[in-house]
Design a protein around this motif. Structure first.
Motif: not given
Length: 326
Positions: A305-311
């Motif tokens: 989730v943290p990486a996808l939050a940026q995306a």
């Protein structure tokens, strides 16, 4: 003391969002304890997790404005252990610990029973995005948009936009899908769009009134795009506005409103009354084709989730992100 896995945001220097073991006594008050099976990732969650927007009202906070799971404990007569339930909105993930957690304690009146015909995973494939899309469709229907004309959806490749395209197409409207990602043409046409319109067309400067084209629109973008939609709406048409990813400021004229009778309809999914929620969820379970729903979603782990939050903030996420927690 029982512990459970959760994504917890802290406001210190630096601002952090870390997955850790949380304690049961850290959960906020509420009548119902839910074992969360699935949550989802929305634009607002991206703002909360990254700190890019002032979404969170108190810290520490578990983000996640959506959740679906099974009741473990209930002090409310409305729910009993084992009941499958959904929660979207009501400030969860902003003021009250949210769905990106294995457990959630919430107020009973915030919950909706899982509608017949939906799984918990499908419910989060819908989530706030699909719920908002359905509210927008219901608002357009209430204003009797002309079925002979086209209907526009902006931000069509995103979560709300994808599901709005599918819902409107399913109801027989000719849907024009506006997106900044024209490479998503095949995806959007698979949802029912009959034409793709480059977002740049709507975002460019335009006349106070352009040629009448659209009977109605679902605008998920705001800003310059919404300003470009209004002059293109036909006489008596309506625009359901439900997003501000393209900016909160709206620079337009009064001419669409006073010369064409255009209606600008605000859509709020957070504080929507329960009776309307129940109707919207029943319609979603009945009207949204499950194969189309499956085509809009990807299922990920909490760790992703943290990486996808940026995306998602960068407009690089297509459709819906479902987060598996059980």
């Amino acid at each position: 003391m029982q512990t459970f896995k959760a994504l917890v945001v802290e406001s210190g220097d630096p601002y952090t969002a870390q997955i850790r073991q949380a304690r049961l006594d850290e959960l906020p008050p509420g009548e119902v304890l839910v074992r969360v099976a699935y949550s989802s990732l929305n634009y607002k969650d991206g703002l909360a997790i990254t700190g890019a927007g002032k979404v969170i009202r108190n810290f520490p906070m578990v983000p996640g404005i959506d959740l679906a799971g099974t009741v473990l404990e209930s002090a409310s007569p409305e729910y009993k252990p084992g009941d499958p339930v959904i929660l979207t909105g009501w400030g969860v993930g902003e003021r009250h610990w949210g769905g990106l957690s294995e457990l959630a304690r919430v107020r009973a009146e915030w919950l909706v029973p899982l509608p017949e015909g939906l799984t918990l995973q499908q419910a989060m494939g819908i989530g706030t995005a699909g719920f908002t899309a359905m509210l927008a469709v219901m608002a357009l229907e209430a204003h009797s948009i002309d079925p002979a004309r086209e209907v526009l959806v902006t931000g069509a490749a995103g979560g709300v936009g994808s599901l709005a395209v599918a819902l409107l197409a399913q109801r027989g409207y000719r849907v024009v899908a506006s997106t900044g990602r024209v490479q998503e043409e095949a995806y959007l046409k698979s949802l029912g769009a009959h034409e793709i319109l480059d977002r740049a067309v709507l975002g460019a400067p335009c006349k106070p009134l352009e040629s009448e084209r659209f009977a109605g629109a679902v605008d998920t973008v705001g800003g310059a795009v919404l300003a470009g939609v209004l002059p293109r709406v036909a006489y008596g048409g309506s625009v359901a506005a439900c997003g501000n990813a393209g900016g909160a400021k709206l620079e337009t004229t009064v001419f669409p409103f006073i010369l064409r009778g255009v209606n600008l309809l605000g859509i709020d999914s957070v504080m929507c009354p329960k009776e309307k929620r129940l109707l919207a969820w029943q319609r979603l379970a009945r009207e949204l084709p499950k194969p189309l729903l499956e085509a809009t979603l990807q299922t990920v782990s909490l760790e992703e989730v943290p990486a996808l939050a940026q995306a998602i903030l960068q407009g690089r996420v297509r459709g819906r992100v479902v987060v598996k927690l059980d």
